[in-house]
Design a protein around this motif. Structure first.
Motif, PDB file in Angstrom:
ATOM      1  N   GLU A 168       0.835  -1.302   0.016  1.00 25.54           N
ATOM      2  CA  GLU A 168       0.069   0.138   0.032  1.00 25.54           C
ATOM      3  C   GLU A 168       1.097   1.157  -0.001  1.00 25.54           C
ATOM      4  N   THR A 169       0.355   2.330  -0.525  1.00 25.15           N
ATOM      5  CA  THR A 169       1.053   3.719  -0.135  1.00 25.15           C
ATOM      6  C   THR A 169       1.705   3.852   1.125  1.00 25.15           C
ATOM      7  N   ASN A 170       3.010   4.019   1.146  1.00 29.44           N
ATOM      8  CA  ASN A 170       3.710   4.114   2.626  1.00 29.44           C
ATOM      9  C   ASN A 170       3.874   2.835   3.126  1.00 29.44           C
ATOM     10  N   GLY A 171       3.602   1.677   2.315  1.00 34.05           N
ATOM     11  CA  GLY A 171       3.954   0.611   2.939  1.00 34.05           C
ATOM     12  C   GLY A 171       5.468   0.011   2.841  1.00 34.05           C
ATOM     13  N   LYS A 172       5.692  -1.118   3.842  1.00 38.01           N
ATOM     14  CA  LYS A 172       7.057  -1.573   3.945  1.00 38.01           C
ATOM     15  C   LYS A 172       7.186  -2.985   3.965  1.00 38.01           C
ATOM     16  N   LEU A 173       8.462  -3.496   3.226  1.00 41.79           N
ATOM     17  CA  LEU A 173       8.395  -4.937   3.202  1.00 41.79           C
ATOM     18  C   LEU A 173       9.858  -5.271   3.825  1.00 41.79           C
ATOM     19  N   LEU A 174       9.579  -6.334   4.834  1.00 42.35           N
ATOM     20  CA  LEU A 174      10.837  -6.691   5.721  1.00 42.35           C
ATOM     21  C   LEU A 174      11.187  -8.225   5.294  1.00 42.35           C
ATOM     22  N   ILE A 175      12.533  -8.277   5.043  1.00 41.83           N
ATOM     23  CA  ILE A 175      13.008  -9.634   4.759  1.00 41.83           C
ATOM     24  C   ILE A 175      14.044  -9.964   6.011  1.00 41.83           C
ATOM     25  N   ILE A 176      13.850 -10.959   6.452  1.00 43.63           N
ATOM     26  CA  ILE A 176      15.330 -11.258   7.417  1.00 43.63           C
ATOM     27  C   ILE A 176      15.517 -12.526   6.939  1.00 43.63           C
ATOM     28  N   HIS A 177      16.895 -12.655   6.532  1.00 43.29           N
ATOM     29  CA  HIS A 177      17.666 -13.535   5.999  1.00 43.29           C
ATOM     30  C   HIS A 177      18.977 -13.905   6.548  1.00 43.29           C
ATOM     31  N   THR A 178      19.605 -14.894   6.214  1.00 36.84           N
ATOM     32  CA  THR A 178      20.902 -15.240   6.441  1.00 36.84           C
ATOM     33  C   THR A 178      21.826 -14.063   6.038  1.00 36.84           C
ATOM     34  N   SER A 179      22.721 -13.339   6.586  1.00 35.59           N
ATOM     35  CA  SER A 179      23.730 -12.676   6.170  1.00 35.59           C
ATOM     36  C   SER A 179      24.907 -13.242   5.411  1.00 35.59           C
ATOM     37  N   ASP A 180      25.482 -12.394   4.509  1.00 41.89           N
ATOM     38  CA  ASP A 180      26.734 -13.043   3.833  1.00 41.89           C
ATOM     39  C   ASP A 180      27.987 -13.032   4.679  1.00 41.89           C
ATOM     40  N   ASP A 181      27.890 -12.602   5.955  1.00 40.00           N
ATOM     41  CA  ASP A 181      28.894 -13.002   6.714  1.00 40.00           C
ATOM     42  C   ASP A 181      28.854 -13.890   7.704  1.00 40.00           C
ATOM     43  N   SER A 182      27.741 -14.554   7.422  1.00 37.74           N
ATOM     44  CA  SER A 182      27.277 -15.848   8.351  1.00 37.74           C
ATOM     45  C   SER A 182      28.114 -17.113   7.837  1.00 37.74           C
ATOM     46  N   GLY A 183      28.248 -18.123   8.761  1.00 36.65           N
ATOM     47  CA  GLY A 183      29.135 -19.334   8.507  1.00 36.65           C
ATOM     48  C   GLY A 183      28.291 -20.201   7.527  1.00 36.65           C
ATOM     49  N   PHE A 184      27.006 -19.832   7.158  1.00 33.11           N
ATOM     50  CA  PHE A 184      26.321 -20.745   6.289  1.00 33.11           C
ATOM     51  C   PHE A 184      26.926 -20.470   4.830  1.00 33.11           C
ATOM     52  N   HIS A 185      27.160 -19.169   4.307  1.00 29.37           N
ATOM     53  CA  HIS A 185      27.480 -18.973   3.096  1.00 29.37           C
ATOM     54  C   HIS A 185      28.773 -19.515   2.655  1.00 29.37           C
ATOM     55  N   PRO A 186      29.866 -19.406   3.218  1.00 33.55           N
ATOM     56  CA  PRO A 186      30.985 -20.231   2.785  1.00 33.55           C
ATOM     57  C   PRO A 186      30.969 -21.862   2.812  1.00 33.55           C
ATOM     58  N   LEU A 187      30.042 -22.307   3.904  1.00 36.26           N
ATOM     59  CA  LEU A 187      29.932 -23.800   4.291  1.00 36.26           C
ATOM     60  C   LEU A 187      28.818 -24.188   2.800  1.00 36.26           C
ATOM     61  N   TRP A 188      27.869 -23.467   2.450  1.00 39.23           N
ATOM     62  CA  TRP A 188      27.023 -23.883   1.449  1.00 39.23           C
ATOM     63  C   TRP A 188      27.973 -23.873   0.125  1.00 39.23           C
ATOM     64  N   LYS A 189      28.806 -22.752  -0.031  1.00 37.33           N
ATOM     65  CA  LYS A 189      29.536 -22.595  -1.310  1.00 37.33           C
ATOM     66  C   LYS A 189      30.408 -23.592  -1.533  1.00 37.33           C
ATOM     67  N   ASN A 190      31.225 -23.798  -0.516  1.00 38.20           N
ATOM     68  CA  ASN A 190      32.556 -24.895  -0.580  1.00 38.20           C
ATOM     69  C   ASN A 190      32.275 -26.351  -0.323  1.00 38.20           C
ATOM     70  N   VAL A 191      31.120 -26.729   0.320  1.00 39.54           N
ATOM     71  CA  VAL A 191      31.109 -28.005   0.778  1.00 39.54           C
ATOM     72  C   VAL A 191      29.598 -28.611   0.323  1.00 39.54           C
ATOM     73  N   ILE A 192      28.732 -27.846   0.943  1.00 41.16           N
ATOM     74  CA  ILE A 192      27.195 -28.234   0.634  1.00 41.16           C
ATOM     75  C   ILE A 192      26.856 -28.368  -0.916  1.00 41.16           C
ATOM     76  N   SER A 193      26.932 -27.401  -1.574  1.00 38.15           N
ATOM     77  CA  SER A 193      26.557 -27.130  -2.875  1.00 38.15           C
ATOM     78  C   SER A 193      27.048 -28.245  -3.889  1.00 38.15           C
ATOM     79  N   ARG A 194      28.212 -29.018  -3.330  1.00 41.65           N
ATOM     80  CA  ARG A 194      28.556 -30.084  -4.010  1.00 41.65           C
ATOM     81  C   ARG A 194      28.001 -31.382  -4.072  1.00 41.65           C
ATOM     82  N   PHE A 195      27.090 -31.473  -3.161  1.00 38.31           N
ATOM     83  CA  PHE A 195      26.180 -32.481  -3.057  1.00 38.31           C
ATOM     84  C   PHE A 195      24.747 -32.213  -3.206  1.00 38.31           C
ATOM     85  N   SER A 196      24.375 -30.827  -3.097  1.00 32.44           N
ATOM     86  CA  SER A 196      22.876 -30.460  -3.029  1.00 32.44           C
ATOM     87  C   SER A 196      22.680 -29.318  -4.015  1.00 32.44           C
TER      88      SER A 196
END
Ligand SMILES: C[S@@+](CC[C@H](N)C(=O)[O-])C[C@H]1O[C@@H](n2cnc3c(N)ncnc32)[C@H](O)[C@@H]1O
Length: 288
Positions: free
Chosen positions: A164-192
């Protein structure tokens, strides 16, 4: 994914169990509540058109509603005397039932009405298109759910179009400095191929959307993953890899590599004999 390895979401019961454990072992909801207490009141102060008697709020992927409920409370205290209509889009029936239980327990005195849509965000969009309906909302949030959608780009674009006019959208998400990003990129993405961690900011930049980022620091205690046979440890590995019964179904060398990588400083630190995984988040606020 290897032939004997199955995605965690293929077993909803296990999926819910491991998410519950993740919440118990992390400061995930605490850091969200801190953001809701300290930052959300300012963010929601300008939503709504002047003098409207009712604010429309939409929660997408709400789970069992604990965080949604905190959000609704802050909106209500920032707009006293205004009623709130809250729509929920959540595909999992068990989670919706828990959310309804919470409303029954805590929501009686609040001036909030609810509409429950037991469906995915994709189904919600399809249903609205078929009904030629595009109800607008003053506040929409998508918290820790964009990993599961068919297209992040289309999902953000669609829900942003419902503001709506004046409305806001909030997204909460894993940040790029969390451990999940390097772990997914370097290990998990190889099998999933599932749930690759998308870079929400990159998507927003491509869409030329204006947004503001708040950094939420969060920890996850993964110590029990390092004790073979520990039930909580096994569930936590399922959550981290998003594979059902990961340790039982993954080749031993892959498990060893994953555990080694979790100990890397880009993923975790050691504190008083515990292994603390970096679970930092971003809260991203997008304007109308
Ligand atoms: C990790 S949980 C987060 C729940 C809650 N927002 C929180 O932060 O506690 C993700 C939620 O998204 C829901 N979900 C999964 N796929 C979805 C989709 N395509 N559309 C909407 N919700 C979805 C799941 O059922 C689950 O409740």
């Amino acid at each position: 994914m290897g032939t004997s390895m199955k995605a965690l979401y293929s077993d909803i019961g296990l999926c819910i169990k491991s998410f519950k454990l993740f919440l118990e072992c992390s400061t995930e909801h605490q850091c969200m509540k801190k953001f809701i207490d300290e930052n959300l009141p300012d963010i929601v102060s300008s939503i709504g058109k002047n003098g409207v008697p009712c604010l429309n709020v939409l929660g997408v992927g709400s789970g069992s509603g604990e965080i949604d409920f905190e959000i609704l409370g802050r909106i209500q205290s920032k707009h006293p005397g205004v009623s709130i209509h809250n729509e929920v889009v959540e595909p999992n029936l068990h989670q919706i039932s828990k959310y309804k239980g919470l409303v029954k327990e805590k929501g009686e005195d609040l001036n909030i009405s609810f509409t429950w849509n037991q469906m995915s965000s994709e189904e919600f969009k399809k249903q609205n298109k078929e009904r030629k309906e595009s109800k607008k909302f003053d506040f929409i949030h998508m918290i820790q759910m964009l990993y599961f959608v068919d297209s992040i780009h289309d999902t953000i674009k669609y829900f942003h179009s419902l503001l709506e006019t004046n409305g806001k959208l909030l997204i909460i998400h894993t940040s790029d400095d969390s451990g999940f990003h390097p772990l997914w990129k370097n290990v998990i993405s190889r099998f999933s191929n599932d749930h690759l961690l998308p870079d929400v900011r990159m998507v927003l930049d491509e869409m030329k959307m204006k947004y503001r980022i708040y950094k939420l620091a969060s920890d996850l205690n993964v110590t029990e993953c390092f004790t073979e046979g520990n039930e909580n440890g096994e569930r936590m590995l399922d959550f981290i890899t998003q594979v059902a019964h990961f340790r039982k179904t993954a080749p031993a060398d892959l498990t060893a590599e994953l555990l080694r990588y979790i100990r890397q400083p880009q993923c975790s630190r050691e504190e008083n004999g515990r292994i603390i995984f970096i679970n930092n988040l971003h809260a991203i606020v997008i304007e109308y």
